[in-house]
Design an enzyme around this catalytic site. Structure first.
Site, PDB file in Angstrom:
ATOM      1  N   LYS A  42     -22.137  42.406  26.266  1.00  0.00           N
ATOM      2  CA  LYS A  42     -22.668  41.712  25.085  1.00  0.00           C
ATOM      3  C   LYS A  42     -23.996  42.354  24.687  1.00  0.00           C
ATOM      4  CE  LYS A  42     -23.771  36.971  23.500  1.00  0.00           C
ATOM      5  NZ  LYS A  42     -23.770  35.540  23.885  1.00  0.00           N
ATOM      6  N   SER A  85     -21.629  29.631  24.991  1.00  0.00           N
ATOM      7  CA  SER A  85     -21.239  30.895  24.362  1.00  0.00           C
ATOM      8  C   SER A  85     -20.348  31.813  25.182  1.00  0.00           C
ATOM      9  CB  SER A  85     -22.477  31.673  23.944  1.00  0.00           C
ATOM     10  OG  SER A  85     -22.996  31.132  22.770  1.00  0.00           O
ATOM     11  N   SER A 127     -21.197  32.391  21.003  1.00  0.00           N
ATOM     12  CA  SER A 127     -21.673  33.603  20.387  1.00  0.00           C
ATOM     13  C   SER A 127     -21.165  34.898  21.039  1.00  0.00           C
ATOM     14  CB  SER A 127     -23.201  33.612  20.428  1.00  0.00           C
ATOM     15  OG  SER A 127     -23.666  33.663  21.770  1.00  0.00           O
TER      16      SER A 127
HETATM   17  N1  GLN Z   1     -23.425  27.670  20.060  1.00  0.00           N
HETATM   18  C1  GLN Z   1     -24.627  27.332  20.738  1.00  0.00           C
HETATM   19  C2  GLN Z   1     -25.806  27.738  19.888  1.00  0.00           C
HETATM   20  O1  GLN Z   1     -25.592  28.106  18.798  1.00  0.00           O
HETATM   21  C3  GLN Z   1     -24.659  27.990  22.081  1.00  0.00           C
HETATM   22  C4  GLN Z   1     -25.041  29.401  22.016  1.00  0.00           C
HETATM   23  C5  GLN Z   1     -25.043  30.085  23.345  1.00  0.00           C
HETATM   24  O2  GLN Z   1     -24.527  29.570  24.334  1.00  0.00           O
HETATM   25  N2  GLN Z   1     -25.661  31.239  23.376  1.00  0.00           N
HETATM   26  O3  GLN Z   1     -26.924  27.689  20.278  1.00  0.00           O
END
Ligand code: GLN
Length: 501
Positions: A88, A187, A163
């Site tokens: 990532k 994410s 994400s």
């Molecule tokens: N979707 C969540 C956010 O937007 C979690 C993101 C993540 O785990 N990096 O913050």
């Protein structure tokens, strides 16, 4: 629930990494042919799926050839010898750029590798490329990426989740052997659920965050995204353990779960939180959880109903803590110390430079979070929001501790729905609700894993559904053994592409 008869994300269902590694070690195949095969799939599919923004083809092939020559010479191979791993793009690599899918860091090259990357390389893995993500890991769909949206390999009209969108899509699409993602509020697990793969969020402190670009430092964890539970165990073994460069790593030796993951747990108690089986979930999601519970019963496990009344306040707690920490972590991107620097006109001052650099460099969601976080940390609001959220955080952890007196693992949905279409959650609040079942794991610092558990059908396409298991802090052994039991039981009924061991 149906099996994936007509649409599958890969041309032919690939083996998991453990099987590939064994095949290289026994000389059944070569690391070079595995790598070349994945590069060919990537060349064919990445234009559409957009999982990677950089692929290190030559580097990967050269590394694979070195593994093959070691194998031919009879030298012992490390555990991930020659395995192409996708990283990532918020995890620092000396190879290529580390952009967080943001204009702010579009040309950033890290002078060092993250500890997790260093440990993967030490175990013989090959950094195959950097994957696209929601900017600075803020998002649940993979749509908010400087390099364009990522598409779901099962149905390219839908999002892969986020994400860690590109990492999930690359694994599901057969473009790499495994990937790493980061999970601040879901994410890793939510995109794993949308893409039909395994995604593990380890206990806070299990894997070093050194080299992970900080978002919410008290919530962030790196974790594996894989085709099987045993692959997740193997990768955790390689990446875990204390690191003197991250003082929040737990003083524990690396895990050794690959050795134990196949061992079923006698007398397993599986708790289903009543609050997780909401009518607001898609019906196939609740059906998948119920089918998983049936599978556990058939294996002799006990299913108990537990209460987690604070499930609902997780989102509001998370959206205080995460933006507050983000506003502080992202203060360093000002065009001077780090990141994109705007052009100034003659006579404009330093303040204008900061403001313009940040306005140009950050996308709308990141700006929204910085403003929210700054507001909530400002004097007069700190007590009302941030301090309050920390108090609720403590209660959430206590509630999990209470639940874990009645059961060994918790079972529930990973996300309320399968993959949705592009633009379907354009309202930020609707997007935030995608994480209702995942954020509390991070808030409490415990561990959770999403594994494929069936499919929903939409417009003639099969969309994966994941179920989530959670276990208390540092209970990854229990978590992954329970996950493996379920994976083995479900593989027969759902056609989920888990390895037959
Ligand atoms: N979707 C969540 C956010 O937007 C979690 C993101 C993540 O785990 N990096 O913050």
């Amino acid at each position: 629930m149906t099996s994936p008869a007509h649409n599958t994300p890969t041309h032919n269902t690939p083996s998991d990494m453990t099987a590939l590694r064994d095949a290289v070690a026994t000389g059944t195949t070569t690391a070079e042919s595995i790598c070349a095969g994945m590069l060919a799939v990537t060349a064919e599919r990445n234009t559409e799926i957009n999982a990677f923004h950089e692929v290190f083809a030559e580097h990967a092939l050269e590394a694979a050839r070195r593994v093959d020559s070691d194998a031919r010479a009879g030298r012992p191979l490390p555990p991930l010898a020659g395995m192409p791993i996708a990283i990532k793009d918020n995890v620092a690599t000396t190879l290529g750029r580390t952009t967080c899918s943001s204009r702010m860091l579009e040309n950033y090259r890290s002078p060092f590798d993250a500890t997790a990357v260093e440990r993967l390389a030490h175990a013989g893995a090959v950094v195959m490329g950097k994957t696209n993500m929601d900017e600075f890991a803020m998002g649940s769909s993979g749509e908010h990426c400087k390099w364009g949206p990522v598409r779901n390999p099962w149905d390219s009209s839908r999002v892969p989740g986020g994400s860690s969108a590109g990492s999930a899509a690359a694994v599901a699409g057969g473009m790499c052997a495994a990937a790493i993602g980061s999970d601040t509020g879901g994410s890793i697990r939510q995109p794993a659920s949308f893409c039909g793969i395994v995604g593990l969020k380890p206990t806070y402190g299990r894997i070093s965050r050194w080299g992970l670009v900080a978002f919410g430092s008290s919530l962030d964890q790196i974790g594996p995204m894989t085709r099987s539970v045993r692959d997740a165990a193997l990768m955790l073994d390689v990446m875990s353990g204390i690191d003197e460069r991250d003082s929040t790593t737990a003083d524990r030796p690396p895990t050794e779960l690959a050795k134990t993951v196949e061992r079923p747990i006698e007398g397993l108690r599986v708790g289903i939180p009543r609050q997780y089986m909401s009518d607001a979930n898609d019906s196939e999601v609740n059906a998948a959880v119920n089918a998983a519970a049936d599978a556990y019963r058939a294996l002799g496990a006990t299913i108990v109903s537990v209460e987690l009344p604070l499930t609902d306040v997780g989102i509001s707690t998370y959206y205080v803590i995460a933006p507050a920490e983000a506003s502080s972590n992202l203060a360093r991107y000002d065009g001077i110390r780090y990141g994109h620097r705007a052009q100034l006109q003659p006579g404009e001052d330093l303040f204008t430079l900061y403001a313009r650099s940040r306005s140009e460099g950050f996308g709308p969601e990141v700006q929204r979070r910085i403003m929210l976080g700054t507001y909530m940390l400002s004097s007069g609001y700190y007590d009302a929001y941030y301090k309050r959220a920390l108090q609720v955080r403590r209660r959430i952890k206590q509630e999990f501790d209470q639940a874990f007196t009645a059961c060994d693992v918790l079972l529930g949905p990973t996300a309320p729905t399968p993959a949705f279409g592009f633009g379907a959650n354009s309202d930020p609040l609707a997007m935030y609700l995608c994480d209702v079942y995942t954020v509390n794991t991070n808030i409490a610092g415990i561990c959770g894993v999403s594994i494929p558990a069936g499919f929903a059908e939409r417009n003639g396409k099969h969309l994966p559904i994941g179920v989530q298991l959670q276990a208390n802090a540092f209970e990854e052994d229990r978590l992954l053994r329970a996950a493996r039991m379920l994976e083995r039981a479900l593989a027969a009924t759902t056609g989920a592409h888990a390895p037959k061991a």
